[in-house]
Design an enzyme around this catalytic site. Structure first.
Site, PDB file in Angstrom:
ATOM      1  N   HIS A 122      27.446 -51.811  63.751  1.00 26.28           N
ATOM      2  CA  HIS A 122      27.620 -50.461  64.309  1.00 26.28           C
ATOM      3  C   HIS A 122      26.652 -50.309  65.480  1.00 26.28           C
ATOM      4  CE1 HIS A 122      27.814 -45.854  63.282  1.00 26.28           C
ATOM      5  NE2 HIS A 122      28.038 -46.098  64.566  1.00 26.28           N
TER       6      HIS A 122
ATOM      7  N   GLY B  68      27.653 -53.489  53.557  1.00 23.79           N
ATOM      8  CA  GLY B  68      26.424 -53.838  54.258  1.00 23.79           C
ATOM      9  C   GLY B  68      25.186 -53.740  53.409  1.00 23.79           C
ATOM     10  N   HIS B  69      24.798 -52.517  53.077  1.00 28.20           N
ATOM     11  CA  HIS B  69      23.500 -52.259  52.477  1.00 28.20           C
ATOM     12  C   HIS B  69      23.277 -53.095  51.220  1.00 28.20           C
ATOM     13  CE1 HIS B  69      20.464 -49.812  50.287  1.00 28.20           C
ATOM     14  NE2 HIS B  69      19.956 -49.703  51.502  1.00 28.20           N
TER      15      HIS B  69
ATOM     16  N   ARG C 256      19.606 -47.446  67.078  1.00 30.75           N
ATOM     17  CA  ARG C 256      18.507 -47.529  66.110  1.00 30.75           C
ATOM     18  C   ARG C 256      18.413 -48.905  65.444  1.00 30.75           C
ATOM     19  NH1 ARG C 256      20.685 -43.695  61.257  1.00 30.75           N
ATOM     20  NH2 ARG C 256      20.951 -42.233  62.963  1.00 30.75           N
ATOM     21  N   HIS C 257      19.523 -49.651  65.437  1.00 23.82           N
ATOM     22  CA  HIS C 257      19.415 -51.007  64.865  1.00 23.82           C
ATOM     23  C   HIS C 257      20.088 -52.039  65.769  1.00 23.82           C
ATOM     24  CE1 HIS C 257      23.159 -49.530  63.146  1.00 23.82           C
ATOM     25  NE2 HIS C 257      22.607 -48.978  62.081  1.00 23.82           N
TER      26      HIS C 257
ATOM     27  N   GLU D  34      40.130 -47.060  57.559  1.00 24.33           N
ATOM     28  CA  GLU D  34      39.097 -47.448  56.596  1.00 24.33           C
ATOM     29  C   GLU D  34      38.756 -46.189  55.813  1.00 24.33           C
ATOM     30  OE1 GLU D  34      35.854 -49.965  57.813  1.00 24.33           O
ATOM     31  OE2 GLU D  34      34.549 -49.130  56.258  1.00 24.33           O
TER      32      GLU D  34
ATOM     33  N   ASP E 232      24.023 -54.560  59.907  1.00 31.84           N
ATOM     34  CA  ASP E 232      23.166 -53.561  60.573  1.00 31.84           C
ATOM     35  C   ASP E 232      21.746 -53.536  60.018  1.00 31.84           C
ATOM     36  OD1 ASP E 232      25.390 -52.746  61.955  1.00 31.84           O
ATOM     37  OD2 ASP E 232      25.626 -50.839  60.906  1.00 31.84           O
ATOM     38  N   HIS E 233      21.656 -53.667  58.681  1.00 34.91           N
ATOM     39  CA  HIS E 233      20.340 -53.427  58.091  1.00 34.91           C
ATOM     40  C   HIS E 233      19.378 -54.594  58.247  1.00 34.91           C
ATOM     41  CE1 HIS E 233      21.453 -49.497  57.242  1.00 34.91           C
ATOM     42  NE2 HIS E 233      22.408 -49.832  56.404  1.00 34.91           N
TER      43      HIS E 233
ATOM     44  N   HIS F  34      31.621 -48.079  52.443  1.00 41.17           N
ATOM     45  CA  HIS F  34      30.506 -47.147  52.312  1.00 41.17           C
ATOM     46  C   HIS F  34      30.035 -47.068  50.859  1.00 41.17           C
ATOM     47  CE1 HIS F  34      27.814 -44.240  54.165  1.00 41.17           C
ATOM     48  NE2 HIS F  34      27.699 -43.825  52.930  1.00 41.17           N
ATOM     49  N   GLY F  35      28.820 -47.514  50.665  1.00 44.79           N
ATOM     50  CA  GLY F  35      28.189 -47.390  49.347  1.00 44.79           C
ATOM     51  C   GLY F  35      28.726 -48.365  48.307  1.00 44.79           C
TER      52      GLY F  35
ATOM     53  N   ARG G  68       9.568 -52.743  62.953  1.00 47.08           N
ATOM     54  CA  ARG G  68       8.322 -53.225  63.519  1.00 47.08           C
ATOM     55  C   ARG G  68       8.425 -53.591  64.997  1.00 47.08           C
ATOM     56  NH1 ARG G  68       4.288 -55.090  59.921  1.00 47.08           N
ATOM     57  NH2 ARG G  68       4.218 -53.501  58.324  1.00 47.08           N
TER      58      ARG G  68
ATOM     59  N   ARG H 197      25.146 -47.986  67.428  1.00 48.73           N
ATOM     60  CA  ARG H 197      24.983 -46.529  67.398  1.00 48.73           C
ATOM     61  C   ARG H 197      24.504 -46.019  68.746  1.00 48.73           C
ATOM     62  NH1 ARG H 197      24.907 -44.413  61.822  1.00 48.73           N
ATOM     63  NH2 ARG H 197      24.487 -42.441  62.822  1.00 48.73           N
TER      64      ARG H 197
ATOM     65  N   THR I 268      23.130 -42.546  57.560  1.00 46.73           N
ATOM     66  CA  THR I 268      24.230 -43.493  57.728  1.00 46.73           C
ATOM     67  C   THR I 268      25.467 -42.651  57.982  1.00 46.73           C
ATOM     68  OG1 THR I 268      25.504 -45.238  56.623  1.00 46.73           O
ATOM     69  CG2 THR I 268      24.543 -43.574  55.197  1.00 46.73           C
ATOM     70  N   THR I 269      26.636 -43.286  58.166  1.00 48.48           N
ATOM     71  CA  THR I 269      27.843 -42.512  58.477  1.00 48.48           C
ATOM     72  C   THR I 269      28.253 -41.720  57.238  1.00 48.48           C
ATOM     73  OG1 THR I 269      28.422 -44.403  59.836  1.00 48.48           O
ATOM     74  CG2 THR I 269      30.103 -42.726  59.556  1.00 48.48           C
TER      75      THR I 269
ATOM     76  N   ASN J 206      28.559 -56.253  56.797  1.00 47.30           N
ATOM     77  CA  ASN J 206      27.889 -55.454  57.822  1.00 47.30           C
ATOM     78  C   ASN J 206      26.401 -55.859  57.846  1.00 47.30           C
ATOM     79  OD1 ASN J 206      26.227 -53.299  58.805  1.00 47.30           O
ATOM     80  ND2 ASN J 206      27.991 -51.948  58.768  1.00 47.30           N
TER      81      ASN J 206
ATOM     82  N   GLU K 198      31.809 -51.253  64.924  1.00 44.75           N
ATOM     83  CA  GLU K 198      31.882 -49.862  64.493  1.00 44.75           C
ATOM     84  C   GLU K 198      31.320 -49.020  65.617  1.00 44.75           C
ATOM     85  OE1 GLU K 198      29.991 -47.664  61.026  1.00 44.75           O
ATOM     86  OE2 GLU K 198      30.390 -49.664  60.253  1.00 44.75           O
TER      87      GLU K 198
HETATM   88  N1  PXP Z   1      32.155 -49.015  56.835  1.00 43.65           N
HETATM   89  C1  PXP Z   1      31.766 -48.030  57.672  1.00 43.65           C
HETATM   90  C2  PXP Z   1      32.775 -47.428  58.587  1.00 43.65           C
HETATM   91  C3  PXP Z   1      30.415 -47.611  57.699  1.00 43.65           C
HETATM   92  O1  PXP Z   1      30.035 -46.631  58.542  1.00 43.65           O
HETATM   93  C4  PXP Z   1      29.484 -48.246  56.866  1.00 43.65           C
HETATM   94  C5  PXP Z   1      28.049 -47.835  56.932  1.00 43.65           C
HETATM   95  O2  PXP Z   1      27.512 -48.256  58.147  1.00 43.65           O
HETATM   96  C6  PXP Z   1      29.935 -49.284  56.046  1.00 43.65           C
HETATM   97  C7  PXP Z   1      31.276 -49.622  56.020  1.00 43.65           C
HETATM   98  C8  PXP Z   1      29.000 -50.048  55.166  1.00 43.65           C
HETATM   99  O3  PXP Z   1      28.407 -49.190  54.263  1.00 43.65           O
HETATM  100  P1  PXP Z   1      27.250 -49.726  53.317  1.00 43.65           P
HETATM  101  O4  PXP Z   1      26.128 -50.155  54.198  1.00 43.65           O
HETATM  102  O5  PXP Z   1      26.933 -48.541  52.471  1.00 43.65           O
HETATM  103  O6  PXP Z   1      27.829 -50.880  52.546  1.00 43.65           O
END
Ligand code: PXP
Length: 250
Positions: A46, A217-218, A52-53, A154, A12-13, A194-195, A21, A48, A103-104, A10, A73
């Site tokens: 994602h 992602g993160h 936002r991103h 998921e 997104d970040h 997630h996480g 910026r 959104r 985040t979600t 992912n 997403e």
């Molecule tokens: N899967 C879904 C459905 C999510 O909403 C997210 C967070 O955007 C992720 C995976 C990835 O999560 P993380 O950025 O914590 O790895």
């Protein structure tokens, strides 16, 4: 038989840093291309509602340039569903969205949103998009998802990732394992996300081998700051998909 394992990255970040910026860099599409080259099996973004991103133009460029599947997403917002139908990514993951969240923060409310989910699922699936539903690892959520029959669920791994002690972590793992078993019995692919990070993903996969794809992602974007995007993806893929990469079917 266990499903082949995939790593979804992912990005997104990367776009979060760009939005911080209002600059044109860093480019999430460039990151996605590096991730693909380094072995990511798919890319997730994602789009959104508050943009936002990730922006629509990122999704369009990803669809133009990526040679691996894009997993979009998205919420059930009618404008976003129309955008998905018009752009037709290979996959999408329906998620709940709250403006104020960082985040979600949880899975879908399948009871409250059943009619809207059924409608979106049917329209997206008819357009050839493989749909997954982001759900909490709870029996009721899995049963409701099984009735809706998406391609995949998921499973939200936040409770596992955020567990403050061993007992809570073991309970969270047991919940995920039981949700994965039931989803697989119902014929659904099992994804997780997630996480997840470099230290917690292996124990998760050891405890729940039914997980076919991890979307991360993160942790990957954070690691990339120190070792670069390709290395961050290679390291994560080695944890998620140990062993040689299978040859593509002829
Ligand atoms: N899967 C879904 C459905 C999510 O909403 C997210 C967070 O955007 C992720 C995976 C990835 O999560 P993380 O950025 O914590 O790895």
């Amino acid at each position: 038989m266990l499903p082949p394992r995939e790593l979804g990255v992912n990005v997104d970040h990367v776009a979060t840093l760009r939005a911080q910026r209002g600059t044109p860099y860093p480019d999430p599409v460039a990151a996605a291309l590096l991730a693909a080259e380094a072995g990511a099996d798919n890319i997730t973004v994602h789009l959104r509602e508050d943009r936002r991103h990730i922006q629509e133009y990122d999704v369009r460029r990803l669809l133009e340039l990526l040679e691996i599947p894009l997993n979009l997403e998205m919420s059930l917002d009618p404008g976003i569903v129309s955008f998905a139908l018009a752009s037709a990514p290979a996959r999408c993951c329906l998620v709940p969205e709250r403006r104020e969240e960082r985040t979600t923060e949880g899975g879908l409310d399948l009871a409250r949103d059943e009619a809207r989910l059924r409608d979106a699922l049917e329209r997206l699936s008819t357009a050839g998009i493989a749909v997954s539903l982001f759900i909490d690892p709870e029996p009721e959520a899995v049963e409701r998802a099984a009735v809706l029959r998406p391609r995949a669920v998921e499973i939200h791994t936040g409770r596992y990732a955020n567990a403050a002690d061993e007992k809570t972590r073991a309970l969270a793992l047991a919940e995920i394992a039981s949700a994965a078993r039931r989803a697989a019995e119902a014929g659904l692919e099992v994804h997780a996300g997630h996480g997840l990070h470099y230290r917690n993903v292996e124990p998760l996969l050891a405890a729940v081998p039914l997980i076919g794809a991890c979307n991360i992602g993160h942790a990957v974007v954070a690691r990339a700051l120190f070792v670069g995007f390709p290395e961050a993806v290679r390291e994560m893929r080695a944890l998620v998909c140990p062993g040689p990469r299978p040859e593509p079917a002829a």
